[in-house]
Design an enzyme around this catalytic site. Sequence first.
Site, PDB file in Angstrom:
ATOM      1  N   ASP A  58      -5.985   3.593  -7.943  1.00 44.35           N
ATOM      2  CA  ASP A  58      -6.173   3.742  -9.391  1.00 44.35           C
ATOM      3  C   ASP A  58      -5.747   5.126  -9.875  1.00 44.35           C
ATOM      4  O   ASP A  58      -5.654   6.078  -9.096  1.00 44.35           O
ATOM      5  CB  ASP A  58      -7.653   3.540  -9.748  1.00 44.35           C
ATOM      6  CG  ASP A  58      -8.024   2.069  -9.915  1.00 44.35           C
ATOM      7  OD1 ASP A  58      -7.156   1.209  -9.699  1.00 44.35           O
ATOM      8  OD2 ASP A  58      -9.188   1.788 -10.262  1.00 44.35           O
ATOM      9  N   ASP A  59      -5.562   5.225 -11.182  1.00 42.44           N
ATOM     10  CA  ASP A  59      -5.310   6.509 -11.868  1.00 42.44           C
ATOM     11  C   ASP A  59      -3.966   7.139 -11.508  1.00 42.44           C
ATOM     12  O   ASP A  59      -3.807   8.361 -11.585  1.00 42.44           O
ATOM     13  CB  ASP A  59      -6.443   7.526 -11.610  1.00 42.44           C
ATOM     14  CG  ASP A  59      -7.814   6.985 -11.974  1.00 42.44           C
ATOM     15  OD1 ASP A  59      -7.880   6.026 -12.764  1.00 42.44           O
ATOM     16  OD2 ASP A  59      -8.826   7.514 -11.465  1.00 42.44           O
ATOM     17  N   HIS A 114      -9.716   1.189 -17.027  1.00 44.86           N
ATOM     18  CA  HIS A 114     -10.220   2.467 -16.513  1.00 44.86           C
ATOM     19  C   HIS A 114     -11.722   2.538 -16.806  1.00 44.86           C
ATOM     20  O   HIS A 114     -12.157   2.255 -17.916  1.00 44.86           O
ATOM     21  CB  HIS A 114      -9.462   3.597 -17.225  1.00 44.86           C
ATOM     22  CG  HIS A 114      -9.792   4.976 -16.759  1.00 44.86           C
ATOM     23  ND1 HIS A 114      -9.837   5.338 -15.429  1.00 44.86           N
ATOM     24  CD2 HIS A 114     -10.095   6.102 -17.463  1.00 44.86           C
ATOM     25  CE1 HIS A 114     -10.138   6.627 -15.338  1.00 44.86           C
ATOM     26  NE2 HIS A 114     -10.306   7.112 -16.558  1.00 44.86           N
TER      27      HIS A 114
END
Length: 308
Positions: free
Chosen positions: A11-12, A132
């Site tokens: 993620d991210d 998110h």
Amino acid sequence: MLQVKLIVTGDDFGYCPRRNQGIVDCFLAGAVSNVSLLVNGSAAADAAKLARRYNIPIGLHANLSEGSPVCEVLKTNSSLLNQDGFFHGKMGFRTALSKGLLNMSEVKQELKAQVELFHELTGHLPPHMDGHQHVHVLPEVRHIFAEVLEEYGIKYTRVPIEPGLHNCDWIPPSLMDFYLGVEEDSFNTVDVFTRHGIRWPDIYIGLSTMGKNMSVSNIWSAIDAAIADFTAKAPSPAHPPPESRTVTIELMVHPGYPSVPPVGGCGEGPDDFSQSWERLHELQTLMKPELQSHYKTRNIQLCSFKDL
């Protein structure tokens, strides 16, 4: 023998150059098989280039809680922004939502703008899209999110219901309360996503193995417990016995080299989580050879959402 397909999603991606480099290193080492891009991240364009260069399967990490919106008309005057002109934050977003202060048409505008920017950066629509800080399963937001996925023909998402989460006594009570809230929101989202024809892997893991809680044995036991839980469910006429089919799992991870301020973030600099040693700890754990060999021993095949 039960075949297991495991999507390890970093993620991210796009948060900062050091996060990007860590995720790429993990992908090249076979430790991550899929990534989720923050299009409002300060290094999003660089992340998209890296994904192209290394042929990394990439989806969209829709962000309504950290940093700045990408939709031009929402950058100055919007219910999604706090008095400093940024998104309300992980808990602030939830508070504003519960008080009825968020305009859902603005939520839709921003989600669509993020899909469009993803397309612009990568040259294709995202095969999967999640939220998110798990904003996509929140009340009201879940309906808008499902509509946007259906409109763009995005088939896959993430539903963060983690088997055995309640037994994880190493998670501090305050964090556990947040996780259980995410789980409850996820249960209430299943019908909504199903109605819109959206799919997700059979099993989700990631809350119990985040940051300092990640270890090779924790990942093993989370996967093993989840598979045992899945195979114990009675087969229905529509579903053959689990032993004779493929089970899909998504493991959510956040590897990277720690951010160094002021570089990084989504418009307001990097947060504590991105600057902590826990990013590097995840990276090092995921790259351990014994984890890779465990996958092989257990007939676990790493893949991406595109392979489902």
